[in-house]
Write an enzyme that holds these catalytic residues in place. Sequence first.
Site, PDB file in Angstrom:
ATOM      1  N   GLU A   1      20.898  71.077  29.350  1.00  0.00           N
ATOM      2  CA  GLU A   1      22.231  71.356  28.826  1.00  0.00           C
ATOM      3  C   GLU A   1      23.250  70.503  29.596  1.00  0.00           C
ATOM      4  O   GLU A   1      23.278  70.542  30.825  1.00  0.00           O
ATOM      5  CB  GLU A   1      22.506  72.842  29.052  1.00  0.00           C
ATOM      6  CG  GLU A   1      23.526  73.421  28.165  1.00  0.00           C
ATOM      7  CD  GLU A   1      23.607  74.945  28.317  1.00  0.00           C
ATOM      8  OE1 GLU A   1      23.142  75.500  29.328  1.00  0.00           O
ATOM      9  OE2 GLU A   1      24.165  75.573  27.413  1.00  0.00           O
TER      10      GLU A   1
ATOM     11  N   GLU B   1      22.243  86.523  27.131  1.00  0.00           N
ATOM     12  CA  GLU B   1      22.806  85.364  26.415  1.00  0.00           C
ATOM     13  C   GLU B   1      22.715  84.194  27.377  1.00  0.00           C
ATOM     14  O   GLU B   1      23.509  84.093  28.314  1.00  0.00           O
ATOM     15  CB  GLU B   1      24.274  85.612  26.047  1.00  0.00           C
ATOM     16  CG  GLU B   1      24.524  86.852  25.212  1.00  0.00           C
ATOM     17  CD  GLU B   1      24.126  86.685  23.760  1.00  0.00           C
ATOM     18  OE1 GLU B   1      23.669  85.605  23.366  1.00  0.00           O
ATOM     19  OE2 GLU B   1      24.262  87.671  23.021  1.00  0.00           O
TER      20      GLU B   1
ATOM     21  N   CYS C   1      27.728  77.225  25.849  1.00  0.00           N
ATOM     22  CA  CYS C   1      26.297  77.192  25.532  1.00  0.00           C
ATOM     23  C   CYS C   1      26.056  76.832  24.072  1.00  0.00           C
ATOM     24  O   CYS C   1      24.943  76.501  23.685  1.00  0.00           O
ATOM     25  CB  CYS C   1      25.625  78.498  25.921  1.00  0.00           C
ATOM     26  SG  CYS C   1      26.528  79.916  25.358  1.00  0.00           S
TER      27      CYS C   1
ATOM     28  N   LYS D   1      30.663  92.743  36.546  1.00  0.00           N
ATOM     29  CA  LYS D   1      30.783  91.773  37.641  1.00  0.00           C
ATOM     30  C   LYS D   1      31.082  90.418  37.010  1.00  0.00           C
ATOM     31  O   LYS D   1      30.206  89.758  36.470  1.00  0.00           O
ATOM     32  CB  LYS D   1      29.511  91.673  38.479  1.00  0.00           C
ATOM     33  CG  LYS D   1      29.778  90.857  39.757  1.00  0.00           C
ATOM     34  CD  LYS D   1      28.596  90.099  40.262  1.00  0.00           C
ATOM     35  CE  LYS D   1      28.353  88.779  39.615  1.00  0.00           C
ATOM     36  NZ  LYS D   1      29.396  87.745  39.809  1.00  0.00           N
TER      37      LYS D   1
END
Length: 476
Positions: A380, A251, A285, A176
Amino acid sequence: MTILDKINYTNYINGIWHRQEKHITVLNPYDNQVIGLVPDCNDYQVREAIEGASLAFKWWRETAAEARADILLKWYHLIISNLDELANILTLEQGKALIDAKNEIIYGANFIKWSAEYANKVLGTSGNGIKPNQKIFIEYEPIGVVGAITPWNFPSAMIARKIAPALAVGCSVVVKPSELTPFSALALAYLAEQAELPKGVLNIITADAEMVGDLMTSHHKIKKISFTGSTRVGKILYQKSAARLHKLSLELGGNAPFIVCNDCDIERTAIDLVTAKIRSSGQACTSPNRIFIQEDIYDLFIAKLESELKKIRAGNGFEPGVEVGPLINQAAAHKILRLLNDAGTKGAKILLGGKILTSTILQPTLVTDCSDDMTIFSEEIFGPVLACYKFKTIPEVIERANNTDYGLASYIYTANLHQAFQIKDQLDFSMVAINEPVISQYKGAFGGRKNSGFGIEGSHLGLYEFMISKYTLFGY
Ligand code: ADP
């Protein structure tokens, strides 16, 4: 007819290019224009993909590793020969600069080549048992049907990085992709079909994310879930998987420190830092999130950084010379403005940028005088923003760098190898780049710790994520 024309309106379920009435609209993040539509599948169709993958698994796992490798290599070559078209699709739906898109596709394709080469090298072990007349075999089997859920920031590579090792060792996969960037995934499947990957082995579905997450975590025919995305969603999947004890790879987010020591090559470090930061417009990331600069070279380094960052043009990813494309959507831009605003009220200075050029394009931004109490220290950023902090001593910077819930990538720049290794040993991050700006590559063991998740992608370890051991004790 382009690949995009062929995959528009479709999903790839059990070897069929499936269409249906209900759709998800895919927009170009640069101008918000509609690029195309993909099906909004219901749970029946997602189950169909899982069932198809389960049937395909039965004989794909029996297919010789050499034959699987041949198909993967053919797929790899098709990707490389269609590089321009794939990059075009990627920039259209994700926004990143065309050169960045090409690099992503090559980066992802290399996982396919590497996995094909490695498929044949998965060996078990054998030996004597603890008693005479005993033999032991330890073998590896493919784990089964894999559910992969992927994000929008690397819509091609994040998929290749998961499905290549899974397919190489004999698993079948249901992917997906992010609803924001589904065409890069479908384009890969289109070329996999041309490479004669048998039907059912790879399925791409677009549907409500929560519904797919619920189904994948509860379905008895899914044996492994590999997810890349936010820590928030990773934790939801972890909780939901408890009922079936699905094996997981997560992850998740990062908060990378980039440590600039006073003995580094200032010019090269500044250039490398900009390279690392602008990749995918800062939406990675692994992107350097907190730049720690030793005080003796702070002013000099900031001046060099400013002159390097000034050279970077933000704009439409298709325009020649543009290196920073749009952010994925307005929400992403607003989030960054919120971080900059908070930093500003706590004493940070915006030396360069800090403004939205159009609705989703943020000027490459340099922020100095940051402090650890600012939200930008712990969140982040996910955009082309360099947030700079001053430090005095190495023990101090190690402590501050580790003062985060995340543990993915980290960077050290120093000419002193002894110092580099001392810092590396104490950083609580699963990946450390020393004097190198791009840590991701197919030979590396990409993965995190703490809130950055667990599981490895890349290297030979990436293949073992999709295998399960079987131990046989044999008496004679
Ligand atoms: P980001 O914030 O970077 O978009 P997300 O974690 O929201 O990251 O998205 C990563 C992937 O997870 C996307 O494919 C998204 O559709 C999917 N996703 C979002 N919410 C859920 C959920 N509740 N269950 C399963 N998948 C989800």
